[in-house]
Design an enzyme around this catalytic site. Structure first.
Site, PDB file in Angstrom:
ATOM      1  N   GLY A  13     -41.154   9.742  -8.762  1.00 38.45           N
ATOM      2  CA  GLY A  13     -42.267   9.762  -8.206  1.00 38.45           C
ATOM      3  C   GLY A  13     -41.819   9.653  -6.449  1.00 38.45           C
ATOM      4  O   GLY A  13     -42.994   9.231  -5.871  1.00 38.45           O
ATOM      5  N   SER A  19     -43.802   6.984  -0.087  1.00 37.70           N
ATOM      6  CA  SER A  19     -44.181   6.871  -1.464  1.00 37.70           C
ATOM      7  C   SER A  19     -43.778   5.297  -1.843  1.00 37.70           C
ATOM      8  O   SER A  19     -42.763   4.875  -1.493  1.00 37.70           O
ATOM      9  CB  SER A  19     -43.225   7.741  -2.170  1.00 37.70           C
ATOM     10  OG  SER A  19     -43.302   8.947  -1.765  1.00 37.70           O
ATOM     11  N   ILE A  20     -44.842   4.930  -2.786  1.00 36.42           N
ATOM     12  CA  ILE A  20     -44.591   3.695  -3.338  1.00 36.42           C
ATOM     13  C   ILE A  20     -43.361   3.471  -4.120  1.00 36.42           C
ATOM     14  O   ILE A  20     -42.458   2.674  -4.086  1.00 36.42           O
ATOM     15  CB  ILE A  20     -45.702   3.118  -4.186  1.00 36.42           C
ATOM     16  CG1 ILE A  20     -46.791   3.130  -3.318  1.00 36.42           C
ATOM     17  CG2 ILE A  20     -45.561   1.957  -4.899  1.00 36.42           C
ATOM     18  CD1 ILE A  20     -48.237   3.007  -4.307  1.00 36.42           C
ATOM     19  N   VAL A  65     -42.918  16.698 -14.595  1.00 33.88           N
ATOM     20  CA  VAL A  65     -43.198  15.674 -15.659  1.00 33.88           C
ATOM     21  C   VAL A  65     -44.078  16.584 -16.825  1.00 33.88           C
ATOM     22  O   VAL A  65     -44.170  15.967 -18.003  1.00 33.88           O
ATOM     23  CB  VAL A  65     -43.722  14.448 -15.443  1.00 33.88           C
ATOM     24  CG1 VAL A  65     -42.831  13.543 -14.601  1.00 33.88           C
ATOM     25  CG2 VAL A  65     -45.184  14.490 -14.603  1.00 33.88           C
ATOM     26  N   ALA A  95     -54.239  15.001  -9.604  1.00 36.06           N
ATOM     27  CA  ALA A  95     -55.263  15.687 -10.185  1.00 36.06           C
ATOM     28  C   ALA A  95     -55.574  17.043  -9.081  1.00 36.06           C
ATOM     29  O   ALA A  95     -55.507  16.683  -7.983  1.00 36.06           O
ATOM     30  CB  ALA A  95     -56.572  14.728 -10.279  1.00 36.06           C
ATOM     31  N   TYR A 157     -62.885   9.223  -6.719  1.00 41.14           N
ATOM     32  CA  TYR A 157     -61.510   8.949  -7.419  1.00 41.14           C
ATOM     33  C   TYR A 157     -61.830   9.749  -9.035  1.00 41.14           C
ATOM     34  O   TYR A 157     -60.870   9.978  -9.497  1.00 41.14           O
ATOM     35  CB  TYR A 157     -61.571   7.354  -7.735  1.00 41.14           C
ATOM     36  CG  TYR A 157     -60.259   7.129  -7.938  1.00 41.14           C
ATOM     37  CD1 TYR A 157     -58.776   7.346  -6.951  1.00 41.14           C
ATOM     38  CD2 TYR A 157     -59.750   6.317  -9.169  1.00 41.14           C
ATOM     39  CE1 TYR A 157     -57.807   6.850  -7.616  1.00 41.14           C
ATOM     40  CE2 TYR A 157     -58.565   6.170  -9.737  1.00 41.14           C
ATOM     41  CZ  TYR A 157     -57.237   6.463  -8.475  1.00 41.14           C
ATOM     42  OH  TYR A 157     -56.017   5.997  -8.971  1.00 41.14           O
ATOM     43  N   LYS A 164     -56.222   6.606 -14.899  1.00 40.32           N
ATOM     44  CA  LYS A 164     -55.773   5.147 -14.862  1.00 40.32           C
ATOM     45  C   LYS A 164     -56.230   4.427 -16.056  1.00 40.32           C
ATOM     46  O   LYS A 164     -55.433   3.561 -16.445  1.00 40.32           O
ATOM     47  CB  LYS A 164     -56.191   4.682 -13.606  1.00 40.32           C
ATOM     48  CG  LYS A 164     -55.578   5.492 -12.343  1.00 40.32           C
ATOM     49  CD  LYS A 164     -53.976   5.720 -12.530  1.00 40.32           C
ATOM     50  CE  LYS A 164     -53.185   6.044 -11.043  1.00 40.32           C
ATOM     51  NZ  LYS A 164     -51.777   6.151 -11.078  1.00 40.32           N
ATOM     52  N   THR A 195     -50.543   7.412   1.608  1.00 41.21           N
ATOM     53  CA  THR A 195     -49.494   7.970   0.884  1.00 41.21           C
ATOM     54  C   THR A 195     -49.820   9.573   1.023  1.00 41.21           C
ATOM     55  O   THR A 195     -51.011   9.958   0.921  1.00 41.21           O
ATOM     56  CB  THR A 195     -48.882   7.712  -0.543  1.00 41.21           C
ATOM     57  OG1 THR A 195     -50.017   7.641  -1.294  1.00 41.21           O
ATOM     58  CG2 THR A 195     -48.746   6.272  -0.345  1.00 41.21           C
TER      59      THR A 195
HETATM   60  P1  NAD Z   1     -47.107   9.785  -3.607  1.00 45.78           P
HETATM   61  O1  NAD Z   1     -47.476  11.060  -3.436  1.00 45.78           O
HETATM   62  O2  NAD Z   1     -45.944   9.526  -2.872  1.00 45.78           O
HETATM   63  O3  NAD Z   1     -46.328  10.000  -5.249  1.00 45.78           O
HETATM   64  C1  NAD Z   1     -46.897  10.548  -6.170  1.00 45.78           C
HETATM   65  C2  NAD Z   1     -45.963  11.256  -6.920  1.00 45.78           C
HETATM   66  O4  NAD Z   1     -46.247  11.989  -8.010  1.00 45.78           O
HETATM   67  C3  NAD Z   1     -45.285  12.185  -5.907  1.00 45.78           C
HETATM   68  O5  NAD Z   1     -43.942  11.832  -5.794  1.00 45.78           O
HETATM   69  C4  NAD Z   1     -45.333  13.636  -6.529  1.00 45.78           C
HETATM   70  O6  NAD Z   1     -44.114  14.490  -6.404  1.00 45.78           O
HETATM   71  C5  NAD Z   1     -45.295  13.118  -8.239  1.00 45.78           C
HETATM   72  N1  NAD Z   1     -46.044  14.063  -8.878  1.00 45.78           N
HETATM   73  C6  NAD Z   1     -47.134  14.974  -8.945  1.00 45.78           C
HETATM   74  N2  NAD Z   1     -47.244  15.672  -9.947  1.00 45.78           N
HETATM   75  C7  NAD Z   1     -46.044  15.679 -10.464  1.00 45.78           C
HETATM   76  C8  NAD Z   1     -45.382  16.365 -11.584  1.00 45.78           C
HETATM   77  N3  NAD Z   1     -46.111  17.434 -12.239  1.00 45.78           N
HETATM   78  N4  NAD Z   1     -44.156  16.313 -11.995  1.00 45.78           N
HETATM   79  C9  NAD Z   1     -43.477  15.077 -11.390  1.00 45.78           C
HETATM   80  N5  NAD Z   1     -43.964  14.211 -10.379  1.00 45.78           N
HETATM   81  C10 NAD Z   1     -45.097  14.648  -9.936  1.00 45.78           C
HETATM   82  O7  NAD Z   1     -48.014   8.805  -3.803  1.00 45.78           O
HETATM   83  P2  NAD Z   1     -48.116   7.257  -4.183  1.00 45.78           P
HETATM   84  O8  NAD Z   1     -49.220   6.707  -3.629  1.00 45.78           O
HETATM   85  O9  NAD Z   1     -46.813   6.655  -3.778  1.00 45.78           O
HETATM   86  O10 NAD Z   1     -48.393   7.242  -5.636  1.00 45.78           O
HETATM   87  C11 NAD Z   1     -47.510   6.722  -6.598  1.00 45.78           C
HETATM   88  C12 NAD Z   1     -48.313   6.144  -7.639  1.00 45.78           C
HETATM   89  O11 NAD Z   1     -48.953   5.119  -7.273  1.00 45.78           O
HETATM   90  C13 NAD Z   1     -49.266   6.985  -8.284  1.00 45.78           C
HETATM   91  O12 NAD Z   1     -49.304   6.947  -9.757  1.00 45.78           O
HETATM   92  C14 NAD Z   1     -50.487   6.508  -7.664  1.00 45.78           C
HETATM   93  O13 NAD Z   1     -51.754   6.823  -8.338  1.00 45.78           O
HETATM   94  C15 NAD Z   1     -50.207   5.052  -7.697  1.00 45.78           C
HETATM   95  N6  NAD Z   1     -51.324   4.232  -6.777  1.00 45.78           N
HETATM   96  C16 NAD Z   1     -51.344   4.655  -5.466  1.00 45.78           C
HETATM   97  C17 NAD Z   1     -52.006   3.698  -4.444  1.00 45.78           C
HETATM   98  C18 NAD Z   1     -52.282   4.373  -3.150  1.00 45.78           C
HETATM   99  O14 NAD Z   1     -53.246   4.006  -2.546  1.00 45.78           O
HETATM  100  N7  NAD Z   1     -51.451   5.077  -2.584  1.00 45.78           N
HETATM  101  C19 NAD Z   1     -52.784   2.858  -5.244  1.00 45.78           C
HETATM  102  C20 NAD Z   1     -52.869   2.756  -6.466  1.00 45.78           C
HETATM  103  C21 NAD Z   1     -51.764   3.342  -7.102  1.00 45.78           C
END
Ligand code: NAD
Length: 256
Positions: A13, A19-20, A65, A95, A157, A164, A195
């Protein structure tokens, strides 16, 4: 600082430095964990390779994935290079943009399928691949990222909230399946952070502002704070599994 040299982790990810997943990767690597990082497509592969240059000999592998072949290939490579796996971080969600605006009622069948496949089924596929490598050494820990939109309604959302909710249920079912092998599965429900993924949600700036106004701590959270909680769940929370830990500056506890 905890010395985790000799341990191995897979982080799925990382898209860029915001990215987190990248914050979690840095936290683990800082304690000596040898990492495998994956990238979803070649465009992001360049980012991941550039970031990974600061880590100690990471494996960098392609992994969309939605492809069983690519997931299998990742674990083949990890098996050869590491021989075992201690930690799996799943930080993946997607999505189609059209689904993250307007009415939930208009969610398309395709949008639903894609969101649930990428954001939920991927955890099952990745955990299944990780289990034999964790089982071999008698322990392992899996962590995913969720959001409060699983439990409450946030404008735009939409289908991601349903995904989720499915992800949080998946954590519990996986935790029950893998518990007898001493493999733990947990989620962090993070507050909103800017992000690449969150940029796709219409009105995301409003969500950030509402958290600043209403969270118990009257502020937003950052990826480093999420990474700190992730580190705890992954490495030292030995009796915690199937849980969802809120790292949201206390937003979810407030009534108004
Ligand atoms: P991010 O865009 O940095 O990370 C999302 C990742 O998903 C990316 O690296 C992207 O390449 C990957 N991805 C998407 N489709 C894919 C695929 N088919 N195959 C492989 N990888 C794929 O953003 P983020 O905010 O760091 O998101 C990481 C997680 O944290 C996600 O599950 C997101 O829902 C969750 N999250 C984010 C927040 C926020 O506010 N940013 C809050 C709560 C939860």
């Amino acid at each position: 600082m905890t010395d985790l040299s000799g341990r191995h982790g897979l982080v799925v990810g990382v898209a860029n430095k915001r990215s987190i997943a990248w914050a979690i990767a840095q936290r683990l690597a800082g304690c000596g964990v040898r990492l495998a990082l994956t990238y979803a497509d070649e465009r992001l592969g360049e980012n991941v390779r550039a970031l990974a240059a600061s880590l100690d000999a990471p494996l960098i592998l392609p992994c969309d994935v939605t492809s069983d072949d690519q997931v299998r290939a990742v674990y083949g490579e990890i098996g050869e290079a590491f021989g075992s796996l201690d930690y799996l971080v799943h930080a993946v969600a997607f999505a189609p943009r059209a689904e993250l605006t307007g009415r939930f009622l208009d969610t398309s069948r395709d949008g639903f399928r894609i969101a649930l496949d990428v954001s939920v089924y991927s955890l099952i596929a990745l955990a299944r691949g990780a289990a034999p490598l964790m089982r071999g050494q008698g322990a392992g820990s899996v962590l995913t990222l969720t959001y409060l939109g699983a439990r409450r309604v946030f404008p735009n959302y939409n289908v991601m909230g349903v995904a989720k909710a499915g992800l949080e249920a998946t954590v519990r079912y996986l935790a029950a399946d893998l518990g007898p092998e001493n493999i733990r599965v947990n989620a962090i429900s993070a507050g909103p952070i800017r992000t690449l993924a969150s940029a796709g949600i219409s009105g995301f700036s409003d969500i950030l502002q509402v958290y600043r106004d209403r969270a118990a701590l009257k502020r937003n959270v950052d990826a480093g704070e999420v990474a700190e909680a992730a580190f705890f769940l992954l490495t030292s929370a030995t009796a915690i599994t199937g849980e969802c830990l809120a790292v949201d500056a206390g937003y979810n506890i407030m009534g108004m």
